[in-house]
Design a protein around this motif. Structure first.
Motif, PDB file in Angstrom:
ATOM      1  N   LEU A 154       3.038  -5.359  -4.719  1.00  0.00           N
ATOM      2  CA  LEU A 154       2.650  -4.021  -4.274  1.00  0.00           C
ATOM      3  C   LEU A 154       2.803  -3.044  -5.432  1.00  0.00           C
ATOM      4  N   PHE A 155       1.676  -2.529  -5.913  1.00  0.00           N
ATOM      5  CA  PHE A 155       1.659  -1.504  -6.946  1.00  0.00           C
ATOM      6  C   PHE A 155       1.510  -0.143  -6.271  1.00  0.00           C
ATOM      7  N   MET A 173       3.194   4.180 -12.759  1.00  0.00           N
ATOM      8  CA  MET A 173       2.957   3.066 -11.845  1.00  0.00           C
ATOM      9  C   MET A 173       4.189   2.189 -11.708  1.00  0.00           C
ATOM     10  N   MET A 174       4.482   1.811 -10.459  1.00  0.00           N
ATOM     11  CA  MET A 174       5.644   1.004 -10.126  1.00  0.00           C
ATOM     12  C   MET A 174       5.194  -0.222  -9.340  1.00  0.00           C
ATOM     13  N   VAL A 175       6.064  -1.239  -9.269  1.00  0.00           N
ATOM     14  CA  VAL A 175       5.699  -2.465  -8.561  1.00  0.00           C
ATOM     15  C   VAL A 175       6.912  -3.091  -7.885  1.00  0.00           C
ATOM     16  N   GLY A 176       6.645  -3.793  -6.806  1.00  0.00           N
ATOM     17  CA  GLY A 176       7.627  -4.643  -6.147  1.00  0.00           C
ATOM     18  C   GLY A 176       6.895  -5.870  -5.630  1.00  0.00           C
ATOM     19  N   ARG A 177       7.633  -6.866  -5.158  1.00  0.00           N
ATOM     20  CA  ARG A 177       6.971  -8.071  -4.672  1.00  0.00           C
ATOM     21  C   ARG A 177       7.651  -8.591  -3.406  1.00  0.00           C
ATOM     22  N   ALA A 178       6.877  -9.395  -2.645  1.00  0.00           N
ATOM     23  CA  ALA A 178       7.386  -9.936  -1.388  1.00  0.00           C
ATOM     24  C   ALA A 178       6.803 -11.317  -1.158  1.00  0.00           C
ATOM     25  N   PRO A 193       9.753  -7.689   3.214  1.00  0.00           N
ATOM     26  CA  PRO A 193      10.060  -6.497   2.404  1.00  0.00           C
ATOM     27  C   PRO A 193       9.701  -6.682   0.924  1.00  0.00           C
ATOM     28  N   TYR A 194       9.207  -5.606   0.314  1.00  0.00           N
ATOM     29  CA  TYR A 194       8.887  -5.594  -1.108  1.00  0.00           C
ATOM     30  C   TYR A 194      10.105  -5.106  -1.879  1.00  0.00           C
ATOM     31  N   GLY A 230      12.949   3.574  -1.878  1.00  0.00           N
ATOM     32  CA  GLY A 230      12.672   4.212  -3.159  1.00  0.00           C
ATOM     33  C   GLY A 230      12.618   3.283  -4.337  1.00  0.00           C
ATOM     34  N   GLY A 231      12.748   1.962  -4.093  1.00  0.00           N
ATOM     35  CA  GLY A 231      12.723   1.002  -5.185  1.00  0.00           C
ATOM     36  C   GLY A 231      11.343   0.855  -5.792  1.00  0.00           C
ATOM     37  N   GLY A 232      11.317   0.259  -6.979  1.00  0.00           N
ATOM     38  CA  GLY A 232      10.078   0.024  -7.705  1.00  0.00           C
ATOM     39  C   GLY A 232      10.386  -0.159  -9.175  1.00  0.00           C
ATOM     40  N   SER A 233       9.815  -1.183  -9.781  1.00  0.00           N
ATOM     41  CA  SER A 233      10.007  -1.431 -11.210  1.00  0.00           C
ATOM     42  C   SER A 233       8.835  -0.838 -11.980  1.00  0.00           C
TER      43      SER A 233
END
Length: 326
Positions: free
Chosen positions: A225-226, A242-247, A253-254, A265-268
């Motif tokens: 998820l971007f 731009m931030m990203v997470g994954r699931a 959950p991402y 509020g997370g995101g790399s």
């Protein structure tokens, strides 16, 4: 041929050449797809702006998707004048699906609509955009989410989902009917990313939880998820990044690299502004024959913060996307 006619022809040739040689067209919220030998960019603009290119470098402006807004848009969203936001293009069921947003800036009086076409080639006899109407609507005072920035993602079972949203309570995800033209029943709604609102304001206001422009793609065993954090549309004062997470599954959950949920509020970080670009954001991830690419817009610090197209190569390192500057 008279002098005036010759001058007019020369001016037309110059303008055409300039359009075809544009290396960084003035776009906002771009998404890219390829048909045959051409790449097509769809982006925010009057009627939905369209560009094409044979090489992702030299772009030609095309006619917009809509010559005039579908009648339902101006009826449903009073004050809407035909400037559509953040389209999303994909190909499935033998047609191109173009989801788009209809809204008023800073309000969640918004709708997501859909147009379909058999081809993207304007020269084809099958070329015709057919509007399918409203898919989702957000209403101030009823919904703590905003129906803009749509993105279609198909899960491992072949079911279509739509992720979308900005500000308020964040990014939403809902399942669509198999044909992608309505919500699936029973309706399923998920919050997959959000940021904390610090301002004490009415629910009808966007607040300061600046998150928007979701895009989900599947790579190996993960859905990525971007999203874009902070502020777009402010020229030299833009702070977009731009931030990203994954699931492991599409509903989340991402989590980011540190394991923080994106709902908290997370995101790399994927990419942020620098001395050359005041801010960068609203990305799409596109798999081409020569690899993955991140397609987005940036505010050009050397051109008064004007929004322009950027395309950067994307590689995957230890299961995470990394931008490789070209």
């Amino acid at each position: 041929m008279g002098k005036k006619a010759i001058t007019a022809v020369l001016l037309l040739l110059i303008i055409t050449a300039q359009a075809q040689l544009t290396t960084a067209p003035p776009v906002h919220d771009p998404v890219m797809i390829r048909q045959d030998s051409l790449y097509y960019i769809f982006c925010t603009g009057r009627g939905i702006s369209v560009w094409s290119s044979p090489d992702r470098q030299h772009w030609t402006a095309r006619a917009p998707v809509f010559s005039s807004p579908p009648s339902w848009t101006t009826i449903t969203i009073p004050g809407f004048t035909g400037h559509f936001w953040a389209p999303d293009i994909s190909f499935r069921n033998g047609k191109y699906y173009l989801y788009y947003a209809v809204s008023i800036f800073g309000k969640n009086t918004s709708c997501i609509g859909l147009a379909t076409n058999k081809t993207l080639d304007p020269q084809s006899p099958d070329f015709k955009w057919e509007d399918q109407g409203k898919i989702i609507q957000s209403i101030p005072g009823r919904d703590r989410w905003n129906a803009i920035d749509p993105n279609l993602i198909v899960d491992d079972q072949g079911a279509p989902w739509l992720d979308f949203g900005s500000f308020w309570d964040g990014i939403k995800l809902t399942k669509l009917s198999p044909d992608g033209r309505s919500l699936a029943e029973p309706q399923q709604w998920y919050t997959i990313a959000s940021r904390h609102r610090t301002e004490t304001i009415p629910d009808t206001a966007a607040g300061d939880a600046a998150i928007e422009a979701p895009f989900i793609c599947k790579k190996d065993n993960y859905y990525y998820l971007f999203v874009s954090f902070d502020y777009c549309c402010r020229g030299e004062k833009s702070t977009y990044k731009m931030m990203v997470g994954r699931a492991g599954k599409i509903q989340g959950p991402y989590l980011d690299r540190d394991g923080t949920p994106m709902t908290l509020g997370g995101g790399s970080l994927v990419l942020e502004g620098d001395r050359n670009w005041n801010g960068v954001g609203h990305c799409a991830v596109v798999e081409c024959v020569d690899g993955y690419f991140l397609v987005f817009h940036g505010y050009d610090a050397k051109d008064n913060g004007r929004s322009k197209l950027r395309i950067e190569r994307l590689i995957w390192v230890d299961g995470w996307p990394v931008v490789v500057r070209q």
